[in-house]
Design a protein around this motif. Structure first.
Motif, PDB file in Angstrom:
ATOM      1  N   UNK A 236       0.679  -1.545   0.138  1.00  9.81           N
ATOM      2  CA  UNK A 236      -0.057  -0.013  -0.121  1.00  9.81           C
ATOM      3  C   UNK A 236       0.650   1.330  -0.186  1.00  9.81           C
ATOM      4  N   UNK A 237       2.084   1.196  -0.196  1.00 13.41           N
ATOM      5  CA  UNK A 237       2.765   2.303  -0.353  1.00 13.41           C
ATOM      6  C   UNK A 237       2.905   2.941  -1.649  1.00 13.41           C
ATOM      7  N   UNK A 238       3.058   4.347  -1.631  1.00 13.67           N
ATOM      8  CA  UNK A 238       2.954   4.929  -3.103  1.00 13.67           C
ATOM      9  C   UNK A 238       4.428   4.948  -3.435  1.00 13.67           C
ATOM     10  N   UNK A 239       4.870   4.147  -4.436  1.00 16.45           N
ATOM     11  CA  UNK A 239       6.299   3.770  -4.982  1.00 16.45           C
ATOM     12  C   UNK A 239       6.627   5.331  -5.603  1.00 16.45           C
ATOM     13  N   UNK A 240       5.581   5.854  -6.593  1.00 17.74           N
ATOM     14  CA  UNK A 240       6.212   6.899  -7.047  1.00 17.74           C
ATOM     15  C   UNK A 240       6.500   8.110  -6.413  1.00 17.74           C
ATOM     16  N   UNK A 241       5.697   8.119  -5.638  1.00 16.18           N
ATOM     17  CA  UNK A 241       5.950   9.374  -4.381  1.00 16.18           C
ATOM     18  C   UNK A 241       7.209   9.363  -3.787  1.00 16.18           C
ATOM     19  N   UNK A 242       7.556   8.123  -3.418  1.00 12.87           N
ATOM     20  CA  UNK A 242       8.648   7.948  -2.636  1.00 12.87           C
ATOM     21  C   UNK A 242      10.009   8.227  -3.469  1.00 12.87           C
ATOM     22  N   UNK A 243       9.800   7.714  -4.936  1.00 14.12           N
ATOM     23  CA  UNK A 243      10.757   7.891  -5.841  1.00 14.12           C
ATOM     24  C   UNK A 243      11.211   9.703  -5.962  1.00 14.12           C
ATOM     25  N   UNK A 244      10.089  10.051  -6.032  1.00 14.19           N
ATOM     26  CA  UNK A 244      10.428  11.645  -6.296  1.00 14.19           C
ATOM     27  C   UNK A 244      11.000  12.174  -4.779  1.00 14.19           C
ATOM     28  N   UNK A 245      10.216  11.924  -3.895  1.00 13.59           N
ATOM     29  CA  UNK A 245      10.907  12.444  -2.454  1.00 13.59           C
ATOM     30  C   UNK A 245      12.292  12.104  -2.342  1.00 13.59           C
ATOM     31  N   UNK A 246      12.444  10.908  -2.423  1.00  7.04           N
ATOM     32  CA  UNK A 246      14.183  10.381  -2.493  1.00  7.04           C
ATOM     33  C   UNK A 246      14.953  11.219  -3.411  1.00  7.04           C
ATOM     34  N   UNK A 247      14.736  11.410  -4.389  1.00  3.39           N
ATOM     35  CA  UNK A 247      15.373  12.060  -5.545  1.00  3.39           C
ATOM     36  C   UNK A 247      15.414  13.525  -5.094  1.00  3.39           C
ATOM     37  N   UNK A 248      14.497  14.069  -4.598  1.00  2.00           N
ATOM     38  CA  UNK A 248      14.422  15.621  -4.139  1.00  2.00           C
ATOM     39  C   UNK A 248      15.390  15.519  -2.789  1.00  2.00           C
ATOM     40  N   UNK A 249      15.459  14.779  -1.816  1.00  2.00           N
ATOM     41  CA  UNK A 249      16.183  14.867  -0.609  1.00  2.00           C
ATOM     42  C   UNK A 249      17.587  14.752  -1.303  1.00  2.00           C
ATOM     43  N   UNK A 250      18.101  13.808  -2.268  1.00  2.00           N
ATOM     44  CA  UNK A 250      19.251  13.303  -2.584  1.00  2.00           C
ATOM     45  C   UNK A 250      19.750  14.714  -3.352  1.00  2.00           C
ATOM     46  N   UNK A 251      18.932  15.499  -3.927  1.00  2.00           N
ATOM     47  CA  UNK A 251      19.500  16.512  -4.725  1.00  2.00           C
ATOM     48  C   UNK A 251      19.461  17.529  -3.871  1.00  2.00           C
ATOM     49  N   UNK A 252      18.876  18.199  -2.565  1.00  2.00           N
ATOM     50  CA  UNK A 252      19.161  18.750  -1.482  1.00  2.00           C
ATOM     51  C   UNK A 252      20.504  18.971  -1.214  1.00  2.00           C
ATOM     52  N   UNK A 253      20.711  17.608  -0.938  1.00  2.00           N
ATOM     53  CA  UNK A 253      22.201  17.519  -0.418  1.00  2.00           C
ATOM     54  C   UNK A 253      23.326  17.998  -1.621  1.00  2.00           C
TER      55      UNK A 253
ATOM     56  N   UNK B 358       9.385  -6.495   8.754  1.00  2.00           N
ATOM     57  CA  UNK B 358       8.438  -7.076   7.726  1.00  2.00           C
ATOM     58  C   UNK B 358       7.071  -7.207   8.429  1.00  2.00           C
ATOM     59  N   UNK B 359       7.072  -7.453   9.738  1.00  2.00           N
ATOM     60  CA  UNK B 359       5.684  -7.624  10.318  1.00  2.00           C
ATOM     61  C   UNK B 359       4.705  -6.494  10.199  1.00  2.00           C
ATOM     62  N   UNK B 360       5.432  -5.161  10.171  1.00  2.00           N
ATOM     63  CA  UNK B 360       4.534  -4.066  10.176  1.00  2.00           C
ATOM     64  C   UNK B 360       4.536  -3.417   8.677  1.00  2.00           C
ATOM     65  N   UNK B 361       4.784  -4.301   7.639  1.00  2.00           N
ATOM     66  CA  UNK B 361       4.978  -3.769   6.351  1.00  2.00           C
ATOM     67  C   UNK B 361       3.561  -2.916   5.886  1.00  2.00           C
ATOM     68  N   UNK B 362       2.354  -3.267   6.361  1.00  2.00           N
ATOM     69  CA  UNK B 362       1.221  -2.619   5.996  1.00  2.00           C
ATOM     70  C   UNK B 362       0.718  -1.796   7.255  1.00  2.00           C
ATOM     71  N   UNK B 363       1.083  -1.767   8.251  1.00  2.00           N
ATOM     72  CA  UNK B 363       0.572  -1.045   9.341  1.00  2.00           C
ATOM     73  C   UNK B 363       1.465   0.004  10.036  1.00  2.00           C
ATOM     74  N   UNK B 364       2.556  -0.049   9.612  1.00  2.00           N
ATOM     75  CA  UNK B 364       3.860   0.760  10.218  1.00  2.00           C
ATOM     76  C   UNK B 364       3.355   2.214  10.292  1.00  2.00           C
ATOM     77  N   UNK B 365       2.340   2.620   9.394  1.00  2.00           N
ATOM     78  CA  UNK B 365       2.146   4.152   9.453  1.00  2.00           C
ATOM     79  C   UNK B 365       0.958   4.483  10.568  1.00  2.00           C
ATOM     80  N   UNK B 366       0.416   3.352  11.142  1.00  2.00           N
ATOM     81  CA  UNK B 366      -0.586   3.661  12.194  1.00  2.00           C
ATOM     82  C   UNK B 366       0.001   3.556  13.535  1.00  2.00           C
ATOM     83  N   UNK B 367      -0.891   4.262  14.449  1.00  2.00           N
ATOM     84  CA  UNK B 367      -0.473   4.169  15.798  1.00  2.00           C
ATOM     85  C   UNK B 367      -0.824   2.769  16.244  1.00  2.00           C
ATOM     86  N   UNK B 368       0.078   2.216  17.125  1.00  2.00           N
ATOM     87  CA  UNK B 368       0.976   2.754  18.024  1.00  2.00           C
ATOM     88  C   UNK B 368       2.559   2.860  17.278  1.00  2.00           C
TER      89      UNK B 368
END
Lengths: 358, 512
Positions: A236-253, B358-368
């Motif tokens: 459920x992570x947004x891969x694209x957003x992370x790619x952009x953010x990581x490049x941004x931070x890298x570029x800041x350095x 790995x155990x929090x791969x989907x829930x890491x962003x939630x409290x706690x």
């Protein structure tokens, strides 16, 4: 304390150390073959760096941009990307700092102007790298290609800006920049060596790097994306957003490296005939530092020492300074080809492992 | 056995890798004209042994004799010279090349400087007639079925003059009908004087086709028995080292209200091919719906559509009455949907993260776990410790990388994470693929436990036995459509096989 012991209990530091020693040995062999005295050469090298306060200060000055660009490359690497474009990002940072430092000089007091120039340099470097991040995230274009291309765009864009808006009449460089990052209060101690606040900012950047990547939620995401983008996407992570953010931070350095150079060292910006190469040295530093922020700082210190000291080799021992490139090249080779180092270490290694088991 | 020297004799083969003994003084004989099955769990050392025979590894101790003469096989070319051929589990074919080109690749008949395709095609035709291997010599590999691709692999070894054929898990990718065909081919091969080593962990096939079985456990030969004098239970017991029940214990389901409902879901691939084609089905609380089908008929796309990883062009997907089609994976996950992915290395775990991470791969962003943007390592570690204990994940510590765990324990870790989310819908894609009997038992029990707690479970599997044993209801998928729905007690392998091959439609929805 136990953490410190843990760091030294693993072999992660042994391999680079042995690689460095082996690099020096290879350099020595080449010198012997060439008819030079390696001991005299190496002692001249270190005498040059540690011999006088001025030289020591200048060596630190040499290390500073390497810390920044090393961190930039390492940060992108940890997020799964290869930022070859730190060089261009440095140039964009320089140019941004010069523009702000010159154009707003009268309007703002120094304690506002200097931080503003530094921040804008970082942001512009970040945005420049962000272009490559965006193209990768949205269009799937490999960042290696885009960052290399953007290096050239950055080179000619910054030359154009300097020529058109900042040029000192009759010279091939910008006007002097009134905003200064120099640590003038150290002048008496270091004999007017060009020390500047950029060094402190670089160390702070390394701390930020570590805390952000390993302690925060965003850093966790970035590492997950770097290590396995597929699993990150499934989770459920947004891969694209992370790619952009990581490049941004890298570029800041990288951008900050540029600010340090123009505001702290030269106090003007040249029109560059060719790329200054900070970014490419940064790749070597990042590899040498095993892409860990502490490692990168240490690697930058080593790399800066060798580069700055190599001039001493030619004066002191009549050894061509280019030889130091062989040393640096061999060190990187041995770090990349860890198998060779482990093979050399094998006799010690197995003993250690056995002890551990017992 | 016959008086002649065996075609292959392995004597006291030992192979060590750092930390483990993969083969511990293994001896094995292959007689001429025999099908010899090699049975063992994952990691038992079957593949290592066969890689030694094929010249990919060197044994640390022991010797190999071919036809009574000691030989050293130090690379695969040497093995081929000696008449050994290997049919790999993952085919090694050049997709845009034709069948003939693939078969002669590397040993092309030449006419001057040019490759003589005419005589090549002729030789292929001859081989295909002699062994009853039906192939179309001029078809390109990517146009032919998996079964035919496998026949091409077999012909490659025959073309190179192999007398000893090693089959590595050959039925893993085949439909039941194709498996029957393969069995016939293998019988024909031994009738023509070839000898076969069959690596597998499917007992049914061993019972059906092999002459003798050698059982390997943890790198050691447990026993070599004649197939005629044994039975599946005995073999399984020897393989695992304890008694195993094949029948999955389960009570009758208590079926509740509808949880997952798909209506006329369609989706196209990048190339514009319809991969989901007006697909409809429903999973209710307290039941396990099994999706049966041959690989590549839209199963992966179906899961992606439900979990938000794939956009659908039309239709609707609802969970507990709420539309989830085209939501982001995270939004879907927050609707209490858990997902055990098909490819645990690629999609289920970040292998270079620690078990704890790995155990929090989907829930890491939630409290706690997440507190003002910073991760709370103590709570995350505690959570991991709890799950590792509860689901018996065998790892030296939660700080070990997921990569260092065995396949079964990696899967346990994923299942622990997904079940811990307390889902209303659990999607399990190929949850037992590549696992050994013990781990399979564990995974299937967990699925049934979830269903008994009133969760809806969607099981996607290529293993018919698993579908038949675990599901309460079976839907068959073929070319992106559900072509039939049946109850496991009303059907059999043959009928399901026909439905999976698209030649029979039956049951359930009137609209299919």
């Amino acid at each position: 304390m136990s953490k410190l012991r843990k760091i030294f209990a693993t072999d992660s530091y042994i391999v680079p150390l042995v690689a460095i020693v082996m690099g020096f040995l290879v350099g020595a062999i080449v010198m012997l073959v060439g008819g030079y005295d390696p001991i005299a050469a190496y002692s001249a090298l270190f005498k040059r760096v540690f011999g006088s306060p001025y030289d020591f200060g200048e060596a630190i000055r040499e290390m500073t941009p390497l810390m920044f660009t090393g961190l930039a490359v390492a940060f992108a690497f940890r997020s799964g990307m290869f930022n070859i474009g730190a060089d261009g990002q440095v140039l964009i940072g320089m140019t941004a700092a010069s523009v702000v430092g010159i154009k707003f000089a009268g309007a703002l007091p120094n304690f506002v102007l200097v931080p503003l120039a530094v921040i804008i340099a970082g942001v512009c470097g970040g945005l420049w790298a962000g272009i490559a991040g965006y193209l990768k995230a949205k269009r799937g274009i490999n960042e290696v290609i885009t960052t290399i291309m953007l290096n050239w765009v950055a080179l000619f864009l910054s030359n154009y800006i300097v020529r058109s808006f900042l040029l000192l009449q009759g010279q091939n460089r910008s006007e002097d920049i009134p905003a200064s990052l120099s640590m003038t209060f150290l002048n008496s101690v270091f004999d007017n060596a060009r020390l500047h606040w950029g060094t402190a900012i670089a160390l702070a950047a390394a701390v930020f790097f570590y805390v952000y990547l390993w302690k925060t939620k965003q850093g966790y995401e970035m590492r997950a994306v770097g290590l396995n983008p597929h699993a990150a996407e499934y989770a459920g992570m947004n891969v694209g957003r992370n790619v952009i953010k990581a490049m941004f931070i890298s570029g800041v350095f990288a951008g900050l490296a540029g600010a340090g150079e123009v505001l702290g060292v030269f106090h003007y910006q040249s029109v560059f005939a060719a790329s200054p190469g900070y970014g490419f040295d940064g790749i070597a530093v990042a590899l040498l530092g095993l892409t860990h922020p502490l490692g990168v700082i240490l690697a930058a210190i080593l790399y800066g020492t060798l580069t700055y000291g190599s001039a001493g080799m030619s004066f002191g021992a009549d050894v061509p300074p280019e030889l130091i490139r062989i040393v640096i090249g061999s060190i990187i080779f041995f770090i990349a080809a860890q198998g060779i180092v482990r093979w050399v270490l094998k006799p010690f290694y197995f003993k250690r492992k056995k002890e551990k088991v017992l | 056995m016959s008086a002649a020297a065996p075609v292959v004799e392995l004597k006291q083969i030992t192979k060590r890798f750092p930390g483990i003994v993969a083969n511990d003084s293994i001896s094995l004989t292959l007689e001429k004209g025999e099908i010899h099955a090699l049975l063992g769990e994952n990691g038992a050392g079957k593949s290592t042994l066969m890689n030694i025979v094929f010249g990919l590894y060197q044994p640390d101790e022991g010797s190999i004799e071919i036809g009574g003469k000691p030989v050293i096989i130090d690379n695969p070319n040497k093995a081929i010279e000696l008449g050994i051929g290997m049919v790999h589990q993952h085919f090694k074919l050049v997709e845009p090349f034709t069948v003939t080109e693939n078969i002669v690749l590397g040993m092309e008949p030449k006419k001057g400087l040019k490759i003589d395709y005419k005589s090549a095609a002729e030789q292929v035709r001859k081989l295909s007639e002699q062994y009853g291997l039906q192939v179309n010599p001029n078809a390109k590999i990517h146009d032919i079925s998996v079964g035919m691709q496998q026949r091409v692999e077999i012909m490659k070894t025959l073309y190179r003059g192999a007398d000893i054929l090693i089959f590595d898990e050959p039925t893993a990718v085949l439909t039941p009908q194709e498996i029957t065909e393969l069995m016939a081919i293998m019988k024909r091969l031994v009738a023509e004087g070839k000898s076969i080593i069959l690596i597998t962990h499917k007992l049914k096939e061993i019972m059906e086709i092999s002459d003798r079985v050698t059982i390997i456990r943890r790198g050691k030969v447990i026993d070599t028995v004649k197939t005629a004098g044994t039975n599946p239970n005995e073999l399984a017991e020897k393989m695992v080292g304890r008694g195993v029940t094949f029948k999955v214990d389960k009570q009758n389901p208590h079926i509740g209200s509808s949880v997952l409902k798909l209506t006329n879901v369609s989706s196209k691939s990048k190339e514009g091919v319809a991969v989901l084609n007006g697909l409809s089905f429903e999973v209710k609380a307290g039941e396990i719906l099994g999706i049966a089908g041959v690989d590549g008929n839209g199963q992966s796309e179906l899961i992606q559509a439900i979990t938000g990883l794939r956009k659908i062009d039309s239709g609707s997907i609802t969970v507990s009455g709420k539309e989830i089609a085209n939501l982001s994976p995270r939004k879907v996950s927050e609707m209490n949907v858990s997902h055990i992915p098909e490819d645990r290395h690629k999609h289920g775990l970040v292998l270079d993260f620690t078990v704890s991470e790995n155990m929090v791969l989907e829930t890491y962003y939630k409290s706690p776990y997440n507190q003002n943007g910073f991760l709370n390592k103590e709570i995350i570690d505690q959570h991991a410790e709890d799950l590792v204990k509860q689901f018996d994940v065998r790892t030296p510590s939660i700080e070990n990388k997921a990569r260092s765990l065995s396949g079964g324990n990696q899967q346990k870790a994923i299942i622990a994470r997904e079940i811990d989310k307390n889902p209303t819908l659990l999607i399990a894609a190929q949850p037992t693929r590549g696992l050994d009997v013990g781990a399979i038992e564990f995974v299937q029990k967990q699925l049934i436990a979830q269903r008994d707690q009133g969760k809806a479970v969607l099981l996607i599997s290529f293993e018919l036995d698993e579908i038949m044993n675990v599901s309460d209801r079976i839907a068959v998928i073929y070319e992106g459509q559900i072509v039939g729905e049946v109850f496991p007690q009303d059907t059999n392998d043959q009928e399901l096989g026909l439905m999976m091959a698209g030649s029979l439609k039956r049951g359930g929805h009137a609209d299919v």
